[in-house]
Design a protein around this motif. Structure first.
Motif, mmCIF file in Angstrom:
data_model
loop_
_atom_site.group_PDB
_atom_site.id
_atom_site.type_symbol
_atom_site.label_atom_id
_atom_site.label_comp_id
_atom_site.label_asym_id
_atom_site.label_seq_id
_atom_site.Cartn_x
_atom_site.Cartn_y
_atom_site.Cartn_z
ATOM 1 N N TYR A 198 0.847 -1.187 0.000
ATOM 2 C CA TYR A 198 0.000 0.000 0.000
ATOM 3 C C TYR A 198 0.879 1.231 0.000
ATOM 4 O O TYR A 198 2.048 1.182 0.389
ATOM 5 N N TYR B 63 -5.383 5.966 0.507
ATOM 6 C CA TYR B 63 -4.352 4.968 0.305
ATOM 7 C C TYR B 63 -4.703 4.058 -0.850
ATOM 8 O O TYR B 63 -5.868 3.743 -1.093
ATOM 9 N N VAL C 231 -4.047 0.284 -2.406
ATOM 10 C CA VAL C 231 -3.655 -1.045 -1.941
ATOM 11 C C VAL C 231 -3.732 -2.020 -3.103
ATOM 12 O O VAL C 231 -4.720 -2.042 -3.845
#
Lengths: 204, 611
Positions: free
Chosen positions: B177, B207, B209
């Motif tokens: 990530y 974020y 991922v």
């Protein structure tokens, strides 16, 4: 033949839980064995030019090539459980002496570190342990009536490798490692397939 | 010049060589080769090749793929089962795929030119790159109390191509990530489960991922999955929580500061409350504080009476004069020896060992230790009058108690009786005047062998008798005589012990010969003393002592303690003689007012002097 039931009620799930646990333990053991062989093999490769696909210069066939093993998933699934178990045991027996000698030769060479020497010893021991573990699993399965009693202790490796009994002595250390690495992967796979065929609900 | 030329030519040569090599390296035609062989599911695999830079390749079909399975010595090269010329790919299906068996591939062009590389041999399990997982999603696990960071649980499904359920493939997953605009990825540890928690993500930032897979025990990773985006909006802190935190913080800080101030300012009381002192070990008997503060009376008490004792008892003399007096006071208030003495008996009687009294008892109560110097316990067989007199004389006096003293007037006629003083006392029903101190200090030693005792008791006696006489006012001449400082001290033959004993007491029968009025010492004669100035040389007199007997010489008061000057030939102590004093007798004034120029002054003397 009727298996001795260890559970109060005749539940299928209850029967198989200890067997599943046994399988898990054995599979973990084999995975570890494969890991060690992989490490040693990589270390050996430092002394040779690294091959692209980790084949390298396998000059000869492995001494266990005579053992007929299923080479694919379908084959492994089609084969009988007893046969698969027997193949596993054969493989384990076949590697007992070679690994011991491999360890001996390793410890004599100064260029190999203690780490490698320890690993080879561990590997040799693991084969013993794993064989015992697989025998126990087979026993359990026979007790539960899952497989027939045809699977037995195959005994000495000489019984298996009649003509090729001394073949491994001519193998170079590197080739030996390569072969063992391959065979340990085979064992691992076969065990997993066996488990998922017999006790599929417990972690497959 | 030649060298330069040489160098230049050499340089030229080298450069050309380099160029040539370079040309060879870079521009050399590359033969057809396999770029990669890969398996996704351990059941099939495919290989891609490249034609290289060879010329004369009219069509892609010219190159053919052959493979060899090295499972038996008699294996032979076979052609690729499935071509995909568009991709330049050779696909090996499940029927043609065998695991754990080495494969070798080669390219063949026209004219059976083969291009074969050793490196193109492999086993299928070693070339496995599993597919990435599918169905990625995330759930919020927990948000930190501050609301700034949070944990997220990411879960997914294994790749459909990988046969995990039969156990044929054992796959591990690796999550990576990063923040939306970051360049480097953060990787978590590879693990075989289909879910994993990411800890410590910051609220408010987005974020990215993604996950990739590999076969357990083999090094090659598959491709990354599609990315998912995780974001948690920043939760505004609850006002109450912030306020509470602030209040708590400041409160604790304030309390700490207050405690520090208290400690620094040495407020003893508060310090005692907040930081009570650690109790120090207490030593039984002696308090160090006492020693520090110098309270000698208490210390002395501890050392002698209350404590384990051990100090010489003479020290107590300095401080325990009063207790003695009180103790020996023969009246109803005191119960010596634990018994309630009736008023008839006196300390004297008891001390003297007269019939029923035990002397030892008295002493035992007063002082714990035996001290030879005290001579507190006289033997009961002191039958001698002299001894009695001596003892009686030695008894501490009772300065205050008037009634304790026998009236000289009254007692005089009864002086014939041996035990008159006591008896008279008894008859009076009042304690005897002979409440002399049990111990008296030897003030002086007469050449004759007598010992001059401290006048303190006598003084008191004198005082009291004086008072009595004044009270009564009956005495005429006697008062005058009484006014004389008539101190009677027992003169004892010094026997070296410093104390009189019965033996020496007997010797006190000699009349005072060399008694000098101005000498300032007193003698007590075993003769009965009478108020009237009768001759004291009557041994038949009652063995009591009239301190204010007319026989008494005029003596200046002697200190309770005097300094021993020297020992004379008779091994007697020569005490510090007090200075000569004017003869007190005729003075109507208080006899006690006679100047006493001595080393020590008793408190009574001092009081009298000053008054």
């Amino acid at each position: 033949m009727k298996a001795a039931s260890i559970c109060p009620n005749d539940q299928t799930g209850c029967h198989l839980l200890p067997l599943a646990n046994l399988f898990d333990r054995v599979i973990q053991h084999s995975a570890r064995m494969h890991g060690i062989s992989d490490d040693l093999h990589s270390e050996f490769e430092l002394y040779f030019l690294p091959s692209k696909n980790q084949i390298g210069r396998v000059s000869r066939n492995c001494h266990t090539s005579t053992i007929l093993t299923p080479n694919g998933k379908e084959n492994a699934q089609r084969i009988a459980r007893e046969e698969l178990a027997e193949i596993i045991l054969k493989l384990l027996v076949a590697w007992r002496d070679p690994l011991w000698h491999f360890h001996q030769s390793m410890s004599q060479h100064d260029e190999f570190t203690n780490f490698s020497s320890n690993k080879s010893l561990e590997m040799s021991d693991m084969v013993h342990e794993l064989r015992k573990g697989v025998l126990k699993v087979v026993e359990k399965m026979q007790m539960l009536g899952i497989i027939s009693n045809s699977v037995g202790d195959t005994g000495s490796p000489e019984a298996l490798l009649t003509s090729d009994s001394a073949e491994w002595r001519f193998m170079k250390d590197y080739d030996l490692l390569y072969c063992f690495r391959r065979d340990s992967n085979k064992i691992q796979n076969y065990l997993k397939i066996l488990k998922c065929r017999i006790v599929p609900k417990h972690g497959c | 010049m030649i060298g330069l030329l040489c160098c230049a030519s050499l340089l030229f040569l080298l450069t050309s060589l380099f160029i040539g090599c370079f040309k060879l390296l870079i521009l050399a035609p590359v033969e057809p080769h396999f770029t990669e062989c890969m398996s996704r599911d351990l059941e099939t695999f495919r290989c891609w090749w490249s034609p290289g830079t060879f010329h004369n390749l009219s069509s892609p079909e010219e190159l053919r793929v052959f493979y060899l399975k090295r499972n038996s010595p008699s294996s032979e090269w076979k052609e690729c089962p499935e071509y995909s010329h568009l991709n330049r790919e050779c696909f090996f299906d499940a029927n043609h795929t065998s695991i754990w068996i080495p494969y070798c591939l080669q390219l063949r062009g026209q004219n059976n030119i083969t291009y074969f590389n050793e490196d193109d041999c492999f086993s299928v399990e070693n070339i496995v790159r599993p597919d990435p997982p599918v169905s990625l999603n995330w759930t919020l696990l927990i948000v930190s109390p501050s609301g700034l960071s949070y944990d997220v649980m990411v879960s997914w499904e294994p790749p459909p191509s990988a046969d995990v359920s039969t156990g044929w493939m054992r796959i591990e997953y690796e999550i990576q990530y990063r923040e939306r605009n970051a360049t480097t990825w953060e990787a978590l540890e590879t693990q075989p489960h289909t879910q994993q928690t990411i800890y410590g993500l910051q609220a408010g930032t987005e974020y990215e991922v993604h996950i990739r897979t590999k076969m357990k025990g083999f090094p090659k990773f598959g491709d990354f999955s599609d990315s998912i985006f995780v974001k948690v909006t920043e939760i505004p802190l609850r006002e109450s929580a912030v306020l509470l935190t602030l209040v708590l913080t400041f409160g604790v800080a304030g309390i700490l500061i207050l405690i520090m101030l208290i400690v620094v300012s040495h407020q003893q009381r508060l310090m005692m409350i907040l930081l009570p002192p650690v109790p120090a070990p207490k030593i039984k008997g002696i308090d160090s504080e006492l020693l520090k503060k110098g309270k000698l009376e208490e210390l002395d008490f501890i050392l002698n009476g209350g404590g384990l004792g051990g100090l010489p008892t003479y020290i107590s003399d300095y401080y325990q004069d009063e207790p003695w007096v009180e103790f020996i006071e023969v009246d109803e208030e005191d119960a010596d020896c634990g018994e309630k003495e009736d008023q008839k008996s006196s300390d004297t009687q008891r001390l003297l060992g007269l019939p029923q009294r035990s002397v030892g008892c008295f002493s035992a109560d007063s002082h714990p230790d035996d001290d030879s110097g005290r001579a507190s316990c006289y033997d009961t067989d002191l039958s001698e009058q002299d001894t009695h007199l001596l003892a009686a004389s030695l008894l501490p006096g009772q300065p205050e108690d008037e009634e304790a003293f026998l009236h000289p007037d009254e007692k005089a006629p009864a002086s014939e009786t041996n035990k008159s003083p006591l008896i008279q006392t008894e008859s009076e029903g009042k304690p005897t005047w002979i409440n002399t101190d049990l111990y008296a200090q030897v003030s002086n030693v007469m050449p004759s062998g007598g010992v001059v005792l401290s006048p303190g008791q006598q003084l008191r006696i004198q005082e009291n008798t004086e008072k009595e006489s004044q009270k009564k006012g009956t005495l005429g001449e006697d008062t005058s005589k009484l006014n004389k400082p008539q101190f009677q001290l027992l003169v004892v033959d010094p026997d070296g012990s410093g104390y009189t004993s019965e033996i020496t007491a007997r010797q006190i029968s000699t009349p005072p010969s060399s008694l000098v009025p101005g000498e300032g010492y007193q003698t007590i004669y075993p003769q009965p003393m009478e108020t009237k100035p009768a001759a004291p040389s009557e041994p038949n007199q009652s063995p009591y002592i009239l301190p204010d007997s007319p026989q008494t010489r005029l003596f200046a008061p002697v200190a309770d303690y005097t300094v021993v000057q020297e020992l004379d030939t008779h091994q007697s102590l020569l005490l510090n003689l007090p200075t000569q004093q004017p003869p007190p007798p005729c003075l109507p004034q208080h006899p006690l007012k006679a100047p006493v120029a001595i080393g020590y002054v008793t408190p009574d003397l001092l009081g009298n002097l000053s008054s």
